[in-house]
Design an enzyme around this catalytic site. Sequence first.
Site, PDB file in Angstrom:
ATOM      1  N   MET A  34      25.848  -9.049   2.476  1.00  0.00           N
ATOM      2  CA  MET A  34      26.839  -9.148   1.400  1.00  0.00           C
ATOM      3  C   MET A  34      28.231  -9.255   2.014  1.00  0.00           C
ATOM      4  O   MET A  34      29.234  -8.932   1.370  1.00  0.00           O
ATOM      5  CB  MET A  34      26.736  -7.939   0.468  1.00  0.00           C
ATOM      6  CG  MET A  34      25.366  -7.885  -0.221  1.00  0.00           C
ATOM      7  SD  MET A  34      25.335  -6.929  -1.750  1.00  0.00           S
ATOM      8  CE  MET A  34      25.731  -5.318  -1.141  1.00  0.00           C
ATOM      9  N   GLY A  35      28.311  -9.713   3.255  1.00  0.00           N
ATOM     10  CA  GLY A  35      29.603  -9.861   3.920  1.00  0.00           C
ATOM     11  C   GLY A  35      30.129  -8.535   4.420  1.00  0.00           C
ATOM     12  O   GLY A  35      29.365  -7.575   4.596  1.00  0.00           O
ATOM     13  N   HIS A  41      25.527  -5.579  11.452  1.00  0.00           N
ATOM     14  CA  HIS A  41      25.092  -6.926  11.052  1.00  0.00           C
ATOM     15  C   HIS A  41      24.970  -7.828  12.282  1.00  0.00           C
ATOM     16  O   HIS A  41      24.033  -8.618  12.404  1.00  0.00           O
ATOM     17  CB  HIS A  41      26.124  -7.586  10.126  1.00  0.00           C
ATOM     18  CG  HIS A  41      26.268  -6.950   8.783  1.00  0.00           C
ATOM     19  ND1 HIS A  41      27.418  -6.313   8.395  1.00  0.00           N
ATOM     20  CD2 HIS A  41      25.411  -6.882   7.725  1.00  0.00           C
ATOM     21  CE1 HIS A  41      27.280  -5.880   7.147  1.00  0.00           C
ATOM     22  NE2 HIS A  41      26.080  -6.199   6.722  1.00  0.00           N
ATOM     23  N   ASP A 154      18.850   0.597   5.818  1.00  0.00           N
ATOM     24  CA  ASP A 154      18.360   0.528   4.438  1.00  0.00           C
ATOM     25  C   ASP A 154      16.833   0.487   4.515  1.00  0.00           C
ATOM     26  O   ASP A 154      16.213  -0.548   4.267  1.00  0.00           O
ATOM     27  CB  ASP A 154      18.918  -0.714   3.746  1.00  0.00           C
ATOM     28  CG  ASP A 154      20.425  -0.648   3.636  1.00  0.00           C
ATOM     29  OD1 ASP A 154      20.933   0.206   2.902  1.00  0.00           O
ATOM     30  OD2 ASP A 154      21.105  -1.438   4.326  1.00  0.00           O
ATOM     31  N   SER A 189      28.144   0.927   8.264  1.00  0.00           N
ATOM     32  CA  SER A 189      27.984   0.508   6.879  1.00  0.00           C
ATOM     33  C   SER A 189      29.278  -0.144   6.421  1.00  0.00           C
ATOM     34  O   SER A 189      30.370   0.288   6.822  1.00  0.00           O
ATOM     35  CB  SER A 189      27.693   1.735   6.011  1.00  0.00           C
ATOM     36  OG  SER A 189      27.929   1.434   4.653  1.00  0.00           O
ATOM     37  N   ARG A 191      30.504   0.280   3.728  1.00  0.00           N
ATOM     38  CA  ARG A 191      31.205   1.254   2.889  1.00  0.00           C
ATOM     39  C   ARG A 191      32.016   2.250   3.714  1.00  0.00           C
ATOM     40  O   ARG A 191      32.831   2.978   3.151  1.00  0.00           O
ATOM     41  CB  ARG A 191      30.218   1.998   1.992  1.00  0.00           C
ATOM     42  CG  ARG A 191      29.634   1.086   0.903  1.00  0.00           C
ATOM     43  CD  ARG A 191      28.761   1.861  -0.067  1.00  0.00           C
ATOM     44  NE  ARG A 191      28.384   1.053  -1.211  1.00  0.00           N
ATOM     45  CZ  ARG A 191      27.311   0.273  -1.278  1.00  0.00           C
ATOM     46  NH1 ARG A 191      26.502   0.190  -0.239  1.00  0.00           N
ATOM     47  NH2 ARG A 191      27.051  -0.440  -2.362  1.00  0.00           N
TER      48      ARG A 191
HETATM   49  O1  PAF Z   1      21.438  -5.106   2.548  1.00  0.00           O
HETATM   50  C1  PAF Z   1      22.200  -5.883   1.922  1.00  0.00           C
HETATM   51  O2  PAF Z   1      23.303  -6.197   2.362  1.00  0.00           O
HETATM   52  C2  PAF Z   1      21.754  -6.448   0.589  1.00  0.00           C
HETATM   53  O3  PAF Z   1      21.010  -5.525  -0.117  1.00  0.00           O
HETATM   54  C3  PAF Z   1      20.987  -7.789   0.729  1.00  0.00           C
HETATM   55  C4  PAF Z   1      19.672  -7.601   1.466  1.00  0.00           C
HETATM   56  C5  PAF Z   1      21.846  -8.799   1.433  1.00  0.00           C
HETATM   57  C6  PAF Z   1      20.659  -8.328  -0.667  1.00  0.00           C
HETATM   58  O4  PAF Z   1      21.802  -8.552  -1.417  1.00  0.00           O
END
Ligand code: PAF
Length: 284
Positions: A34-35, A41, A154, A189, A191
């Site tokens: 989600m950027g 990431h 997650d 995260s 967040r």
């Molecule tokens: O983990 C995330 O960032 C989101 O839940 C995902 C897997 C991109 C789905 O929107």
Amino acid sequence: MSENITVFRTPEDMRAHSERARSAGSRVALVPTMGALHAGHLSLVDYARAQSDLLVVSIFVNPLQFDRADDLDAYPRTWEADSALCAAHGVDVIYAPTAHAMYPEGFASKVSVAGLVEGLCGAHRPGHFDGVTTVVSKLFNAVRPHLAVFGEKDYQQLKVISRMARDLDMGVEVVGRPTFREADGLAMSSRNVRLSPEERKHALCLRRALDKAQELAGQGHRDAAALKDAAAQEIEQTPGARLEYLEVVDADNLAPLSSLDGPARMALAVWLGSTRLIDNDALN
Ligand code: PAF
């Protein structure tokens, strides 16, 4: 942004590109995001880069998976930085569909996984996992990846998506990669940027709770309730921290465990002010 990165905004354009690559024998990998990209990431991106010929990162803040409007509004959006990081890490394509391309007027479908979504985060975020599985199905349909890479931070999401891909014969290998942590142990995260300096310090209680449980498990304690009590104390002793849930579950099917007889995972969610953080780790 790098000249070499292609950005697609619609599922049609994305799929046409992917289909051409697949026909030419390329292995396609997807890292859904989600950027607000961070080192966690990027560790997924680097892993996927080494496994693929065509590497796609999707960036889409998915309204369907937010159970609170304020959380959706506050979610960081950092397109310039994200695209520069993708370029620096050798990403070939960013798939960044518009909300309208994803959910056009009249959109009425839902992908839902039973059972696995009932506990942990699913119990506290109504509809969240249906939103995740619906958007990830759409991402898989547009990108047509051979491989999709998700973080273990997650953990429930990873298990739910793996189940969905298997159950629905999606032909996508779902890979989980270890949680990437700051030097002091806080799980990365998007967040975390919302934490005040004080909350950032207190956020270490999640890692401390997991450490405590792992220490006891390592000493041979098998009673899940005792482990949960000891871990919960770490949260309760932290100013401003509010425990949402803390569970010991079967590492595979996420069923709550009363004793550690097989692969187990501790998972927890904690609020610090208005920020909700989650973490988990293996207990054996
Ligand atoms: O983990 C995330 O960032 C989101 O839940 C995902 C897997 C991109 C789905 O929107």
